[in-house]
Design a protein around this motif. Structure first.
Motif, PDB file in Angstrom:
ATOM      1  N   UNK A  68       0.815  -1.212   0.000  1.00  0.00           N
ATOM      2  CA  UNK A  68       0.000   0.000   0.000  1.00  0.00           C
ATOM      3  C   UNK A  68       0.849   1.263   0.000  1.00  0.00           C
ATOM      4  N   UNK A  69       0.405   2.244  -0.792  1.00  0.00           N
ATOM      5  CA  UNK A  69       1.095   3.529  -0.856  1.00  0.00           C
ATOM      6  C   UNK A  69       0.245   4.596  -0.169  1.00  0.00           C
ATOM      7  N   UNK A  70       0.856   5.312   0.746  1.00  0.00           N
ATOM      8  CA  UNK A  70       0.158   6.344   1.518  1.00  0.00           C
ATOM      9  C   UNK A  70       0.865   7.676   1.313  1.00  0.00           C
ATOM     10  N   UNK A  71       0.111   8.710   1.076  1.00  0.00           N
ATOM     11  CA  UNK A  71       0.695  10.043   0.931  1.00  0.00           C
ATOM     12  C   UNK A  71       0.637  10.763   2.282  1.00  0.00           C
ATOM     13  N   UNK A  72       1.658  11.588   2.554  1.00  0.00           N
ATOM     14  CA  UNK A  72       1.768  12.277   3.834  1.00  0.00           C
ATOM     15  C   UNK A  72       2.126  13.738   3.592  1.00  0.00           C
ATOM     16  N   UNK A  73       1.419  14.632   4.269  1.00  0.00           N
ATOM     17  CA  UNK A  73       1.735  16.052   4.232  1.00  0.00           C
ATOM     18  C   UNK A  73       1.787  16.595   5.645  1.00  0.00           C
ATOM     19  N   UNK A  74       2.725  17.503   5.924  1.00  0.00           N
ATOM     20  CA  UNK A  74       2.879  18.006   7.286  1.00  0.00           C
ATOM     21  C   UNK A  74       3.276  19.478   7.285  1.00  0.00           C
ATOM     22  N   UNK A  98      -5.317  23.648   8.009  1.00  0.00           N
ATOM     23  CA  UNK A  98      -5.708  23.770   6.602  1.00  0.00           C
ATOM     24  C   UNK A  98      -4.506  23.573   5.680  1.00  0.00           C
ATOM     25  N   UNK A  99      -3.390  24.201   6.016  1.00  0.00           N
ATOM     26  CA  UNK A  99      -2.204  24.079   5.176  1.00  0.00           C
ATOM     27  C   UNK A  99      -1.697  22.642   5.156  1.00  0.00           C
ATOM     28  N   UNK A 100      -1.675  21.983   6.316  1.00  0.00           N
ATOM     29  CA  UNK A 100      -1.236  20.586   6.362  1.00  0.00           C
ATOM     30  C   UNK A 100      -2.115  19.709   5.483  1.00  0.00           C
ATOM     31  N   UNK A 101      -3.436  19.954   5.534  1.00  0.00           N
ATOM     32  CA  UNK A 101      -4.363  19.157   4.724  1.00  0.00           C
ATOM     33  C   UNK A 101      -4.134  19.404   3.239  1.00  0.00           C
ATOM     34  N   UNK A 104      -0.949  17.624   2.134  1.00  0.00           N
ATOM     35  CA  UNK A 104      -1.195  16.177   1.996  1.00  0.00           C
ATOM     36  C   UNK A 104      -1.929  15.871   0.702  1.00  0.00           C
ATOM     37  N   UNK A 105      -2.928  16.692   0.374  1.00  0.00           N
ATOM     38  CA  UNK A 105      -3.717  16.447  -0.843  1.00  0.00           C
ATOM     39  C   UNK A 105      -2.889  16.613  -2.106  1.00  0.00           C
ATOM     40  N   UNK A 106      -1.803  17.376  -2.024  1.00  0.00           N
ATOM     41  CA  UNK A 106      -0.955  17.605  -3.197  1.00  0.00           C
ATOM     42  C   UNK A 106      -0.010  16.444  -3.472  1.00  0.00           C
ATOM     43  N   UNK A 107       0.169  15.570  -2.495  1.00  0.00           N
ATOM     44  CA  UNK A 107       1.149  14.488  -2.622  1.00  0.00           C
ATOM     45  C   UNK A 107       0.573  13.294  -3.369  1.00  0.00           C
ATOM     46  N   UNK A 108       1.457  12.361  -3.689  1.00  0.00           N
ATOM     47  CA  UNK A 108       1.113  11.095  -4.331  1.00  0.00           C
ATOM     48  C   UNK A 108       1.439   9.970  -3.358  1.00  0.00           C
ATOM     49  N   UNK A 109       0.782   8.833  -3.505  1.00  0.00           N
ATOM     50  CA  UNK A 109       1.036   7.697  -2.631  1.00  0.00           C
ATOM     51  C   UNK A 109       2.513   7.350  -2.541  1.00  0.00           C
ATOM     52  N   UNK A 110       3.022   7.206  -1.327  1.00  0.00           N
ATOM     53  CA  UNK A 110       4.428   6.912  -1.114  1.00  0.00           C
ATOM     54  C   UNK A 110       5.300   8.132  -0.938  1.00  0.00           C
ATOM     55  N   UNK A 111       4.700   9.318  -1.044  1.00  0.00           N
ATOM     56  CA  UNK A 111       5.447  10.577  -1.006  1.00  0.00           C
ATOM     57  C   UNK A 111       5.223  11.293   0.325  1.00  0.00           C
ATOM     58  N   UNK A 112       6.256  12.007   0.795  1.00  0.00           N
ATOM     59  CA  UNK A 112       6.151  12.855   1.980  1.00  0.00           C
ATOM     60  C   UNK A 112       6.451  14.288   1.565  1.00  0.00           C
ATOM     61  N   UNK A 113       5.515  15.193   1.834  1.00  0.00           N
ATOM     62  CA  UNK A 113       5.706  16.614   1.571  1.00  0.00           C
ATOM     63  C   UNK A 113       5.655  17.383   2.884  1.00  0.00           C
ATOM     64  N   UNK A 114       6.625  18.258   3.090  1.00  0.00           N
ATOM     65  CA  UNK A 114       6.658  19.139   4.254  1.00  0.00           C
ATOM     66  C   UNK A 114       6.658  20.586   3.788  1.00  0.00           C
ATOM     67  N   UNK A 115       6.079  21.461   4.602  1.00  0.00           N
ATOM     68  CA  UNK A 115       6.292  22.888   4.356  1.00  0.00           C
ATOM     69  C   UNK A 115       7.760  23.173   4.665  1.00  0.00           C
ATOM     70  N   UNK A 116       8.330  24.156   3.971  1.00  0.00           N
ATOM     71  CA  UNK A 116       9.742  24.459   4.206  1.00  0.00           C
ATOM     72  C   UNK A 116       9.963  24.969   5.624  1.00  0.00           C
ATOM     73  N   UNK A 117       8.947  25.644   6.200  1.00  0.00           N
ATOM     74  CA  UNK A 117       9.094  26.132   7.570  1.00  0.00           C
ATOM     75  C   UNK A 117       9.236  24.969   8.548  1.00  0.00           C
ATOM     76  N   UNK A 118       8.525  23.877   8.301  1.00  0.00           N
ATOM     77  CA  UNK A 118       8.683  22.683   9.133  1.00  0.00           C
ATOM     78  C   UNK A 118      10.026  22.027   8.860  1.00  0.00           C
ATOM     79  N   UNK A 119      10.378  21.877   7.589  1.00  0.00           N
ATOM     80  CA  UNK A 119      11.647  21.226   7.261  1.00  0.00           C
ATOM     81  C   UNK A 119      12.822  21.959   7.905  1.00  0.00           C
ATOM     82  N   UNK A 120      12.816  23.297   7.853  1.00  0.00           N
ATOM     83  CA  UNK A 120      13.922  24.068   8.409  1.00  0.00           C
ATOM     84  C   UNK A 120      14.073  23.846   9.910  1.00  0.00           C
ATOM     85  N   UNK A 121      12.987  23.496  10.590  1.00  0.00           N
ATOM     86  CA  UNK A 121      13.049  23.232  12.030  1.00  0.00           C
ATOM     87  C   UNK A 121      13.705  21.887  12.347  1.00  0.00           C
TER      88      UNK A 121
END
Length: 223
Positions: A68-74, A98-101, A104-121
């Protein structure tokens, strides 16, 4: 990981944490565990192979994909917290949610997307490989959101299609690329030469649109 499962929405989970490092480690762990799981059937992969043309030979496929492929956004920021008497648990609201949702909706199964503000932390605190994707216009968000794709070290070779967004915005010149999606750029956000707004954003930014108000509760950072 000391994260809190807020609720399920359809086939998705909403999870929050006060620790951004713990949240991103959870994202990484989910993808690694899904890949290493014994699914007991090849039906899931057979379905993906039928509908996704990735041109991978069997060895290449098995090195990157399994089950199973799951997409993740944070995202990370302040939220409004409400005790839900029906659910007997806390629920979370606000622009961070809202931004996290939307991420997540922009991603594809198996992909992890973070906002750059989260990544920088969390950069340097989590074993992962990042790829900065640039700024994107997300529905209901008045400014561009810089996105970063991150991958677990064993799954770095995964490739994904363009993000599932109405249009992509070039962070260098602020011009929306209408060829990416179905929306065409409309108007100029805040009347300056920066990022052009999508039709949804232009409508929300119009002075005749009545803005809703939200009661501010005790705020916690959330992923």
């Amino acid at each position: 990981h000391k994260c809190y499962e807020v609720k399920t929405v359809g086939d998705s989970f909403m999870v929050v944490t006060a620790d951004p490092v713990a949240g991103v480690k959870l994202c990484i762990a989910i993808q690694e565990l899904l890949y290493s799981a014994d699914w007991g059937t090849e039906a899931v992969d057979a379905c993906y192979k039928k509908h996704i043309r990735d041109n991978l030979n069997p060895n290449e496929y098995s090195a990157l994909w399994n089950g199973l492929r799951v997409r993740i956004g944070a995202h990370f920021g302040e939220v409004q917290v409400v005790w839900d008497r029906v659910m007997q648990g806390y629920d979370y609201f606000g622009q961070t949610v809202n931004i996290a949702a939307r991420i997540e909706a922009a991603a594809t199964g198996g992909q992890i997307l973070l906002s750059s503000s989260l990544y920088d932390r969390v950069a340097g605190a989590v074993d992962m490989v990042p790829e900065r994707l640039g700024g994107y216009a997300l529905r209901g968000v008045m400014t561009l959101v810089q996105l970063v794709q991150v991958a677990p070290l064993p799954l770095v070779g995964r490739e994904f299609p363009p993000l599932n967004l109405p249009c992509e915005v070039d962070p260098e010149n602020g011009v929306a690329n209408a060829d990416i999606g179905v929306s065409r750029p409309f108007g100029d956000l805040d009347g300056n030469s920066g990022a052009r707004a999508t039709l949804d954003q232009a409508v929300l930014a119009h002075p005749l649109v009545v803005k809703g108000s939200v009661l501010q509760g005790k705020a916690f950072p959330a992923v």
